[in-house]
Design a protein around this motif. Structure first.
Motif, short mmCIF file in Angstrom:
data_model
loop_
_atom_site.label_atom_id
_atom_site.label_comp_id
_atom_site.label_asym_id
_atom_site.label_seq_id
_atom_site.Cartn_x
_atom_site.Cartn_y
_atom_site.Cartn_z
N ASN A 193 8.45 33.91 1.46
CA ASN A 193 9.41 34.33 1.14
C ASN A 193 9.81 35.65 1.70
O ASN A 193 11.11 36.65 1.60
CB ASN A 193 8.11 35.19 -0.66
N ALA A 194 9.09 36.12 2.41
CA ALA A 194 9.77 37.47 3.39
C ALA A 194 10.67 37.38 4.58
O ALA A 194 11.49 37.92 4.33
CB ALA A 194 8.18 37.86 4.33
N TRP A 195 10.34 36.04 5.25
CA TRP A 195 11.49 35.86 6.13
C TRP A 195 12.94 35.05 5.59
O TRP A 195 13.33 35.09 5.96
CB TRP A 195 10.83 34.07 7.13
N GLU A 196 13.23 34.48 3.71
CA GLU A 196 14.08 33.66 3.53
C GLU A 196 14.74 35.42 2.45
O GLU A 196 16.17 35.09 2.91
CB GLU A 196 13.58 33.42 2.87
N GLU A 197 14.03 36.23 2.58
CA GLU A 197 14.61 37.62 2.47
C GLU A 197 15.10 38.72 3.38
O GLU A 197 16.37 38.86 2.96
CB GLU A 197 13.47 37.95 1.83
N GLN A 198 14.72 38.10 4.09
CA GLN A 198 15.57 39.28 5.60
C GLN A 198 16.46 38.25 5.74
O GLN A 198 17.47 39.31 6.15
CB GLN A 198 14.63 39.00 6.56
N LEU A 199 16.43 36.64 5.50
CA LEU A 199 17.60 36.17 6.18
C LEU A 199 19.26 36.55 5.11
O LEU A 199 19.68 35.97 6.24
CB LEU A 199 17.56 34.50 6.36
N SER A 200 17.91 36.36 4.21
CA SER A 200 19.86 37.05 2.63
C SER A 200 20.52 38.04 3.07
O SER A 200 21.01 38.58 2.69
CB SER A 200 18.62 36.53 1.47
N ILE A 201 19.49 38.88 4.25
CA ILE A 201 20.05 40.36 4.80
C ILE A 201 21.00 40.34 5.20
O ILE A 201 20.52 39.98 6.58
CB ILE A 201 18.86 41.77 4.06
N ASP A 202 22.06 40.98 5.49
CA ASP A 202 23.06 40.85 6.10
C ASP A 202 23.35 39.81 7.03
O ASP A 202 22.90 39.25 7.85
CB ASP A 202 22.91 41.76 7.24
N SER A 203 23.88 38.60 5.89
CA SER A 203 23.48 37.19 6.38
C SER A 203 24.01 36.99 7.76
O SER A 203 24.49 36.10 8.49
CB SER A 203 23.71 36.03 5.33
N ASP A 204 25.32 37.65 7.51
CA ASP A 204 26.42 37.32 8.01
C ASP A 204 26.12 38.02 10.05
O ASP A 204 27.50 37.32 10.55
CB ASP A 204 28.31 37.92 7.96
N GLN A 205 25.25 38.25 9.97
CA GLN A 205 24.43 38.90 10.94
C GLN A 205 23.91 37.49 11.75
O GLN A 205 23.59 37.46 13.38
CB GLN A 205 23.69 39.78 11.70
N TRP A 206 23.23 36.34 11.40
CA TRP A 206 22.38 35.52 11.60
C TRP A 206 23.97 35.12 11.88
O TRP A 206 24.14 33.65 11.26
CB TRP A 206 22.10 34.87 10.41
N VAL A 207 23.99 35.24 13.45
CA VAL A 207 25.04 33.60 14.68
C VAL A 207 24.38 33.05 15.22
O VAL A 207 24.62 32.40 16.39
CB VAL A 207 26.16 35.08 15.12
N VAL A 208 22.98 32.84 14.78
CA VAL A 208 22.03 32.15 16.16
C VAL A 208 22.08 30.43 15.20
O VAL A 208 22.02 30.03 14.56
CB VAL A 208 20.52 32.46 16.12
N TYR A 209 21.21 29.83 16.38
CA TYR A 209 21.49 28.77 15.66
C TYR A 209 20.23 28.14 15.00
O TYR A 209 19.54 28.88 15.15
CB TYR A 209 21.31 27.56 16.75
N GLU A 210 20.99 27.28 13.99
CA GLU A 210 19.46 26.96 13.13
C GLU A 210 18.19 26.50 13.74
O GLU A 210 17.48 27.13 13.65
CB GLU A 210 20.00 26.15 12.35
N HIS A 211 18.48 26.07 15.46
CA HIS A 211 17.03 25.56 15.87
C HIS A 211 16.69 26.47 16.15
O HIS A 211 15.23 26.05 16.17
CB HIS A 211 18.42 24.36 17.07
N ASP A 212 16.86 27.73 16.31
CA ASP A 212 15.66 28.71 17.27
C ASP A 212 15.15 29.10 15.99
O ASP A 212 14.21 29.38 15.93
CB ASP A 212 17.31 29.09 17.99
N ARG A 213 16.15 29.55 14.76
CA ARG A 213 15.65 30.16 13.81
C ARG A 213 13.92 29.31 13.45
O ARG A 213 13.25 29.70 12.75
CB ARG A 213 16.42 30.32 12.81
N GLN A 214 14.04 28.19 13.15
CA GLN A 214 13.55 26.88 12.87
C GLN A 214 11.55 27.40 13.80
O GLN A 214 11.20 27.02 13.83
CB GLN A 214 13.82 25.76 12.42
N VAL A 215 12.57 27.91 15.30
CA VAL A 215 11.20 27.47 15.99
C VAL A 215 10.75 28.77 16.11
O VAL A 215 9.21 29.34 15.98
CB VAL A 215 11.65 27.55 17.51
N PHE A 216 10.96 30.20 15.98
CA PHE A 216 10.97 31.43 15.61
C PHE A 216 9.43 30.98 14.11
O PHE A 216 8.99 31.65 13.96
CB PHE A 216 11.71 32.42 15.43
N TYR A 217 9.83 30.45 13.12
CA TYR A 217 9.69 30.30 11.67
C TYR A 217 8.13 29.44 11.97
O TYR A 217 7.10 29.64 11.44
CB TYR A 217 10.65 29.90 10.41
#
Length: 413
Positions: A72-96
């Motif tokens: 929930n905390a991860w998804e909430e942070q992603l929803s804030i200023d979502s246009d800033q998230w320009v990294v690849y989906e794979h990288d986000r999954q690795v960190f998650y």
């Protein structure tokens, strides 16, 4: 009155100018891409905060609940200023996945979480070091254990252990300890600092002594006073700086290093701004022009060639000096040149006598001052009669080296 924090002090000690840009001039760092490291840190802390809020009121928390808090905390942070998230989906999954792994192991290690009583979770605190100097920060967790033992707990998602010589986390925890002593001093018998490295599944725990608290207090008080003095000096002479075309870095000095690559103020820093500026043309002489950056490259090439020639010169000097010394010549001649040959005396510490030297220095209460046992320092003190020459000359090796002096034209030419 400015309020300091551990991170501000570290910022200042890394580079005074960066600190001044942000905290004296009030410049906001340019908008940057949100860091996945920061996202991971924030979501993990939020999940553990929710966990201990339940534990504090004696509620049972399952591992699945903890992972839900994290998601929930991860998804909430992603929803804030979502246009800033320009990294690849794979990288986000690795960190998650890293965060999930950290929290699963944490739950298995510390469950059922009844070994202590949680006093504070993510608590914002204020420490008054002096009347005009205060510190503020957020403590991850404060626990009360048995017999008046209080523990300060800090979570780290770092993937590197801090080196012993650069472990600022020890100071950070001790700084927190000053606040605990300030507010709970009469209620505790022992203060413990705990740092939990989630990536390494390790916990470092140690007692924070009165001596350490006093050391950290003096250290951070001294640095904050230094900053205050620089702030006052800049405020007092700011009009003069503007008038004379000077700048903030006349007082807050920049420091160049690896941290520069991540600095948000690199474009305006006097150490780097020219690298990012447009090139400019310059007239060298009639019918000849160049640019500043080309001249910098040419200057670098000339400097490199000079260094190479200097190395060659040393080889020539050594060979000629050895030849002259072998034959007893004071000068060497050829064609229209003469080269004087001289000798120089250098001193170094006799390695066979080093242990005895340390003993002698300790007897004379000089070892602390000359702890590195620098031959230059030791020889200087002997030459200045600050150390007894007869006592110490046995520990110093003298070496004479022949070398060629500056070549000259032959006399009469």
């Amino acid at each position: 009155m400015p309020k300091y924090s551990h991170s501000q002090i570290q910022n200042y000690q890394t580079c005074q100018l960066r600190y001044a840009y942000q905290y004296v001039e009030g410049m906001k760092p340019p908008q940057e891409e949100t860091s996945l490291h920061l996202l991971l840190w924030s979501a993990v802390h939020s999940a553990l905060e929710q966990l201990y809020k339940q534990v504090r009121v004696y509620q049972q928390v399952e591992k699945t609940d903890l992972l839900t808090y994290f998601r929930n905390a991860w998804e909430e942070q992603l929803s804030i200023d979502s246009d800033q998230w320009v990294v690849y989906e794979h990288d986000r999954q690795v960190f998650y996945d890293r965060g999930v792994h950290y929290l699963e192991r944490y739950y298995e290690t510390y469950s059922p979480f009844n070994q202590w009583i949680v006093m504070w979770i993510e608590q914002r605190v204020n420490l008054q070091l002096e009347e005009k100097i205060s510190f503020g920060w957020i403590i991850d967790r404060l626990d009360k254990e048995k017999d008046g033992v209080v523990s300060i707990v800090d979570y780290k998602t770092n993937t590197k252990y801090p080196k012993d010589g650069h472990d600022t986390i020890k100071d950070q925890i001790a700084l927190y300890g000053l606040w605990v002593k300030q507010d709970y001093g009469s209620k505790l018998t022992k203060l413990i600092g705990k740092v939990i490295y989630l990536h390494f599944e390790d916990e470092f725990s140690r007692e924070i002594t009165e001596e350490e608290l006093e050391r950290v207090r003096e250290k951070y008080l001294a640095v904050s006073k230094e900053i205050e003095e620089k702030r006052s000096e800049y405020a007092r002479y700011q009009w003069l700086f503007v008038q004379e075309g000077k700048s903030l870095f006349e007082i807050f000095r920049p420091t160049q290093g690896g941290h520069c690559e991540r600095c948000p103020f690199k474009q305006i820093c006097p150490l780097w701004s020219h690298d990012l500026a447009d090139d400019q043309s310059v007239e060298l002489w009639e019918m000849q022009s160049s640019t500043i950056k080309k001249l910098v490259d040419s200057y670098g090439e000339i400097y490199t060639k000079m260094k190479e020639l200097e190395s060659e010169k040393k080889v020539y000097s050594k060979l000629l000096a050895e030849y002259a010394h072998k034959h007893g010549y004071k000068k060497l001649y050829w064609t229209n040149r003469q080269v004087p040959v001289q000798t120089k005396t250098s001193r170094s510490i006799d390695k066979h006598q080093e242990d005895l030297l340390i003993v002698q220095l300790e007897k004379d209460n000089m070892y602390q001052e000359l702890q590195s046992i620098s031959s230059a320092k030791l020889s200087s003190k002997i030459n200045k009669w600050e150390l007894d020459e007869e006592t110490y000359k046995q520990f110093v090796e003298k070496k004479q080296t022949a070398y060629c002096s500056v070549p000259k034209k032959k006399k009469g030419e």
